[in-house]
Write an enzyme that holds these catalytic residues in place. Structure first.
Site, mmCIF file in Angstrom:
data_model
loop_
_atom_site.group_PDB
_atom_site.id
_atom_site.type_symbol
_atom_site.label_atom_id
_atom_site.label_comp_id
_atom_site.label_asym_id
_atom_site.label_seq_id
_atom_site.Cartn_x
_atom_site.Cartn_y
_atom_site.Cartn_z
ATOM 1 N N ARG A 79 11.210 -0.295 10.955
ATOM 2 C CA ARG A 79 10.157 -0.127 11.950
ATOM 3 C C ARG A 79 10.301 -1.160 13.061
ATOM 4 O O ARG A 79 10.551 -2.334 12.780
ATOM 5 C CB ARG A 79 8.789 -0.292 11.278
ATOM 6 C CG ARG A 79 8.405 0.910 10.467
ATOM 7 C CD ARG A 79 7.209 0.655 9.608
ATOM 8 N NE ARG A 79 6.099 -0.016 10.292
ATOM 9 C CZ ARG A 79 4.920 -0.225 9.735
ATOM 10 N NH1 ARG A 79 4.685 0.182 8.495
ATOM 11 N NH2 ARG A 79 3.963 -0.832 10.392
ATOM 12 N N ARG A 94 11.699 -5.050 5.050
ATOM 13 C CA ARG A 94 11.343 -3.660 4.696
ATOM 14 C C ARG A 94 12.235 -2.643 5.415
ATOM 15 O O ARG A 94 12.540 -2.771 6.590
ATOM 16 C CB ARG A 94 9.889 -3.412 5.100
ATOM 17 C CG ARG A 94 9.507 -1.949 5.155
ATOM 18 C CD ARG A 94 8.039 -1.753 5.090
ATOM 19 N NE ARG A 94 7.303 -2.251 6.235
ATOM 20 C CZ ARG A 94 5.963 -2.277 6.295
ATOM 21 N NH1 ARG A 94 5.249 -1.830 5.286
ATOM 22 N NH2 ARG A 94 5.353 -2.744 7.361
ATOM 23 N N ARG A 113 -0.325 -8.838 13.457
ATOM 24 C CA ARG A 113 -0.905 -7.856 12.531
ATOM 25 C C ARG A 113 -1.708 -8.542 11.431
ATOM 26 O O ARG A 113 -2.766 -8.067 11.027
ATOM 27 C CB ARG A 113 0.217 -6.980 11.946
ATOM 28 C CG ARG A 113 0.752 -5.989 12.981
ATOM 29 C CD ARG A 113 2.148 -5.503 12.691
ATOM 30 N NE ARG A 113 2.263 -4.742 11.477
ATOM 31 C CZ ARG A 113 3.411 -4.516 10.845
ATOM 32 N NH1 ARG A 113 4.545 -5.006 11.324
ATOM 33 N NH2 ARG A 113 3.434 -3.798 9.760
ATOM 34 N N ARG A 161 -9.695 0.230 8.913
ATOM 35 C CA ARG A 161 -9.283 -1.129 9.278
ATOM 36 C C ARG A 161 -10.384 -1.881 10.015
ATOM 37 O O ARG A 161 -10.191 -3.048 10.345
ATOM 38 C CB ARG A 161 -8.054 -1.055 10.192
ATOM 39 C CG ARG A 161 -6.711 -1.225 9.473
ATOM 40 C CD ARG A 161 -5.639 -0.997 10.512
ATOM 41 N NE ARG A 161 -4.382 -1.646 10.306
ATOM 42 C CZ ARG A 161 -3.319 -1.055 9.761
ATOM 43 N NH1 ARG A 161 -3.391 0.154 9.276
ATOM 44 N NH2 ARG A 161 -2.169 -1.705 9.689
ATOM 45 N N LYS A 185 0.823 -1.212 0.000
ATOM 46 C CA LYS A 185 0.000 0.000 0.000
ATOM 47 C C LYS A 185 0.861 1.268 0.000
ATOM 48 O O LYS A 185 0.656 2.169 -0.804
ATOM 49 C CB LYS A 185 -0.939 0.008 1.220
ATOM 50 C CG LYS A 185 -1.835 -1.217 1.308
ATOM 51 C CD LYS A 185 -2.740 -1.173 2.516
ATOM 52 C CE LYS A 185 -2.027 -1.195 3.851
ATOM 53 N NZ LYS A 185 -1.348 -2.459 4.167
HETATM 54 P P1 ADP Z 1 2.253 -1.798 3.231
HETATM 55 O O1 ADP Z 1 2.264 -0.284 3.147
HETATM 56 O O2 ADP Z 1 1.035 -2.399 2.579
HETATM 57 O O3 ADP Z 1 2.457 -2.300 4.632
HETATM 58 P P2 ADP Z 1 4.797 -1.611 1.781
HETATM 59 O O4 ADP Z 1 4.425 -0.781 0.598
HETATM 60 O O5 ADP Z 1 5.559 -0.930 2.874
HETATM 61 O O6 ADP Z 1 3.482 -2.341 2.385
HETATM 62 O O7 ADP Z 1 5.592 -2.875 1.255
HETATM 63 C C1 ADP Z 1 6.183 -3.812 2.164
HETATM 64 C C2 ADP Z 1 7.562 -4.216 1.666
HETATM 65 O O8 ADP Z 1 7.432 -4.984 0.464
HETATM 66 C C3 ADP Z 1 8.450 -3.017 1.311
HETATM 67 O O9 ADP Z 1 9.777 -3.327 1.714
HETATM 68 C C4 ADP Z 1 8.355 -2.896 -0.200
HETATM 69 O O10 ADP Z 1 9.563 -2.390 -0.763
HETATM 70 C C5 ADP Z 1 8.089 -4.343 -0.640
HETATM 71 N N1 ADP Z 1 7.142 -4.409 -1.768
HETATM 72 C C6 ADP Z 1 6.063 -3.612 -1.999
HETATM 73 N N2 ADP Z 1 5.410 -4.005 -3.127
HETATM 74 C C7 ADP Z 1 6.081 -5.085 -3.601
HETATM 75 C C8 ADP Z 1 5.911 -5.955 -4.756
HETATM 76 N N3 ADP Z 1 4.881 -5.787 -5.606
HETATM 77 N N4 ADP Z 1 6.816 -6.959 -4.905
HETATM 78 C C9 ADP Z 1 7.832 -7.141 -4.033
HETATM 79 N N5 ADP Z 1 8.057 -6.353 -2.954
HETATM 80 C C10 ADP Z 1 7.198 -5.344 -2.733
HETATM 81 P P1 AMP Z 2 0.742 0.394 9.318
HETATM 82 O O1 AMP Z 2 1.783 1.453 9.142
HETATM 83 O O2 AMP Z 2 -0.490 0.679 8.500
HETATM 84 O O3 AMP Z 2 1.268 -1.000 9.140
HETATM 85 O O4 AMP Z 2 0.253 0.507 10.833
HETATM 86 C C1 AMP Z 2 1.135 0.266 11.913
HETATM 87 C C2 AMP Z 2 0.334 0.088 13.218
HETATM 88 O O5 AMP Z 2 -0.377 1.299 13.523
HETATM 89 C C3 AMP Z 2 -0.757 -0.992 13.169
HETATM 90 O O6 AMP Z 2 -0.246 -2.285 13.446
HETATM 91 C C4 AMP Z 2 -1.721 -0.486 14.248
HETATM 92 O O7 AMP Z 2 -1.224 -0.749 15.549
HETATM 93 C C5 AMP Z 2 -1.675 1.024 14.041
HETATM 94 N N1 AMP Z 2 -2.675 1.498 13.056
HETATM 95 C C6 AMP Z 2 -2.422 2.093 11.851
HETATM 96 N N2 AMP Z 2 -3.555 2.404 11.214
HETATM 97 C C7 AMP Z 2 -4.578 1.987 12.031
HETATM 98 C C8 AMP Z 2 -5.990 2.006 11.932
HETATM 99 N N3 AMP Z 2 -6.618 2.515 10.847
HETATM 100 N N4 AMP Z 2 -6.709 1.495 12.963
HETATM 101 C C9 AMP Z 2 -6.112 0.982 14.055
HETATM 102 N N5 AMP Z 2 -4.784 0.926 14.215
HETATM 103 C C10 AMP Z 2 -4.004 1.420 13.215
#
Ligand code: ADP
Ligand code: AMP
Length: 216
Positions: free
Chosen positions: A160, A126, A171, A87, A13
């Site tokens: 993170r 990541r 998660r 969420r 995302k």
């Molecule tokens: P989200 O925001 O949904 O938690 P991220 O965009 O941070 O996910 O992506 C998680 C990890 O996977 C990051 O390290 C990113 O570089 C990698 N990633 C994202 N999209 C892809 C893809 N289509 N293929 C492989 N790796 C990806």
């Molecule tokens: P994310 O960056 O989206 O992976 O979110 C990291 C953490 O923040 C999650 O595991 C939750 O603890 C909290 N969080 C982020 N967005 C939400 C949401 N919309 N509702 C509840 N908790 C959230």
């Protein structure tokens, strides 16, 4: 245009939102980023959220919906990309209200379909630029020049604290239990567009473009 990017942690995302910001002038609204900022600044919200986030559980609906509300007002005529929000069903309903109060509507819910096992690998690998936040991955997306951000040239990167094996499992379970069940809420309104989130980053981006351009 206002869209939700819906998918479990690690689905891509943030990666796709960053690209949409760059190419379409939309604005990414990530509740995860907002909460991490609140934690870093030690605000009352941050103090409440810190332990919950470290455990991989969900922060309260009231807190995250208030954060989103604050960010919607300064958007002007720019489109919003909701990333990591809503969420829960309560958040989905709150978002409808926040949007309608501002004369906005949701155009699409783009569902990133992914294989859960691959997500653990994605999340534990990541990292991101310490300065501009550009997303990277140990295997799938290393900076083009060693230890230098492709976007801003910075040399510092961060990981993170919740991107570890144990928290990832919680998660993913939270996603399955509370977030995936909101899909029917949007399917009833024919807003959901599923795409293959396991494809390479550029292919996912093309699939999103096709939806936003009305070609899919
Ligand atoms: P989200 O925001 O949904 O938690 P991220 O965009 O941070 O996910 O992506 C998680 C990890 O996977 C990051 O390290 C990113 O570089 C990698 N990633 C994202 N999209 C892809 C893809 N289509 N293929 C492989 N790796 C990806
Ligand atoms: P994310 O960056 O989206 O992976 O979110 C990291 C953490 O923040 C999650 O595991 C939750 O603890 C909290 N969080 C982020 N967005 C939400 C949401 N919309 N509702 C509840 N908790 C959230």
């Amino acid at each position: 245009m206002n869209i939700i990017l819906l998918g479990p942690p690690g689905a891509g995302k943030g990666t796709q939102a960053a690209r949409l910001e760059l190419h379409r002038g939309m604005v990414q609204l990530s509740t995860g980023d907002m909460l991490r900022q609140a934690v870093a600044q030690g605000t009352p919200v941050g103090l409440q959220a810190k332990a919950v986030m470290e455990a991989g559980e969900l922060v309260s609906d009231a807190i995250v919906s208030a954060l989103i509300g604050e960010r919607l007002d300064p958007l002007g005529d720019k489109g919003a990309i909701f990333d990591g929000y809503p969420r829960t069903r309560a958040q989905a309903e709150a978002l409808d209200l926040l949007l309608s109060e501002r004369g906005r509507k949701l155009d699409y819910v783009i569902e990133l379909e992914v294989d859960e096992e691959a997500l653990v690998e994605r999340i534990t690998g990541r990292f991101s630029c310490g300065k501009c936040g550009a997303p990277y991955h140990d295997q799938f997306k290393l900076p083009k020049v060693d230890e230098t951000c492709d976007v801003c040239g910075a040399h510092e990167f961060k990981r993170r604290p919740d991107d570890n094996q144990k928290t990832v499992r919680t998660r993913l379970a939270e996603y399955r239990a509370k977030t995936a069940p909101i899909l029917p809420y949007y399917q009833e309104r024919d807003l959901v567009r599923p795409i293959d989130g396991m494809a390479p980053v550029d292919a996912v981006a093309l699939a999103i473009d096709a939806i936003l351009d009305g070609a899919a």
